[in-house]
Design a protein around this motif. Structure first.
Motif, PDB file in Angstrom:
ATOM      1  N   ILE A   1     -20.145  67.439  10.815  1.00  0.00           N
ATOM      2  CA  ILE A   1     -18.925  66.798  11.294  1.00  0.00           C
ATOM      3  C   ILE A   1     -18.731  67.284  12.719  1.00  0.00           C
ATOM      4  N   ILE A   2     -18.656  66.333  13.632  1.00  0.00           N
ATOM      5  CA  ILE A   2     -18.574  66.627  15.064  1.00  0.00           C
ATOM      6  C   ILE A   2     -17.216  66.170  15.593  1.00  0.00           C
ATOM      7  N   ALA A   3     -16.590  66.993  16.428  1.00  0.00           N
ATOM      8  CA  ALA A   3     -15.354  66.628  17.122  1.00  0.00           C
ATOM      9  C   ALA A   3     -15.652  66.498  18.604  1.00  0.00           C
ATOM     10  N   THR A   4     -15.273  65.365  19.176  1.00  0.00           N
ATOM     11  CA  THR A   4     -15.403  65.153  20.617  1.00  0.00           C
ATOM     12  C   THR A   4     -14.031  64.808  21.174  1.00  0.00           C
ATOM     13  N   PRO A   5     -13.748  65.175  22.417  1.00  0.00           N
ATOM     14  CA  PRO A   5     -12.461  64.804  23.005  1.00  0.00           C
ATOM     15  C   PRO A   5     -12.316  63.287  23.072  1.00  0.00           C
ATOM     16  N   CYS A   6     -11.099  62.811  22.921  1.00  0.00           N
ATOM     17  CA  CYS A   6     -10.845  61.369  23.034  1.00  0.00           C
ATOM     18  C   CYS A   6     -11.175  60.919  24.444  1.00  0.00           C
ATOM     19  N   SER A   7     -11.754  59.735  24.545  1.00  0.00           N
ATOM     20  CA  SER A   7     -12.039  59.192  25.870  1.00  0.00           C
ATOM     21  C   SER A   7     -10.833  58.393  26.348  1.00  0.00           C
ATOM     22  N   ASP A   8     -10.708  58.282  27.657  1.00  0.00           N
ATOM     23  CA  ASP A   8      -9.564  57.589  28.243  1.00  0.00           C
ATOM     24  C   ASP A   8      -9.582  56.092  27.969  1.00  0.00           C
ATOM     25  N   ASP A   9     -10.770  55.500  27.857  1.00  0.00           N
ATOM     26  CA  ASP A   9     -10.852  54.052  27.684  1.00  0.00           C
ATOM     27  C   ASP A   9     -10.861  53.626  26.215  1.00  0.00           C
ATOM     28  N   GLY A  10     -10.747  54.589  25.290  1.00  0.00           N
ATOM     29  CA  GLY A  10     -10.709  54.251  23.874  1.00  0.00           C
ATOM     30  C   GLY A  10     -12.069  54.191  23.214  1.00  0.00           C
TER      31      GLY A  10
END
Length: 112
Positions: free
Chosen positions: A44-53
């Motif tokens: 399970i990987i968590a990545t920061p939300c991107s600005d463009d969705g």
């Protein structure tokens, strides 16, 4: 008269001790993941939300859990303002996504 001064002194001490109590402890936010998918979740990987969705798949994310077998669950502290969670199987395919997660409050994620 001495009775009133003793009562007044006792009440003053109680009032002062009540005001000096420490602040309540805040429980850290928890993420609970339950795997009901019928296959083992490799990572399970968590990545920061991107600005463009749009999410960037598997690009430098944080590994939150590994080898979560079907029918099992895992619980851990997880606080973020915004993250995209992705569950991968053994072949590297995404079998579940939870986008734009923010905690607190606590979150329970059922992978089906």
């Amino acid at each position: 008269m001495p009775y009133k001064s003793i009562v007044f002194s006792a009440l003053s001490v109680l009032l002062l001790s009540a005001c000096s109590s420490s602040a309540p402890k805040i429980k850290p936010a928890e993420l609970i993941v339950i795997n009901n998918s019928g296959q083992t979740v490799e990572k399970i990987i968590a990545t920061p939300c991107s600005d463009d969705g749009n999410t960037v798949l598997y690009a430098g994310g944080t590994v939150l859990a590994e080898m979560l077998k079907t029918g099992r669950s895992i619980r851990f502290q997880f606080e973020t303002s915004c993250a995209d969670l992705q569950a991968f199987n053994r072949d590297g395919f995404i079998i579940a996504r939870q986008l734009r997660v923010s905690t607190p409050p606590d979150l329970t994620w059922h992978i089906n």
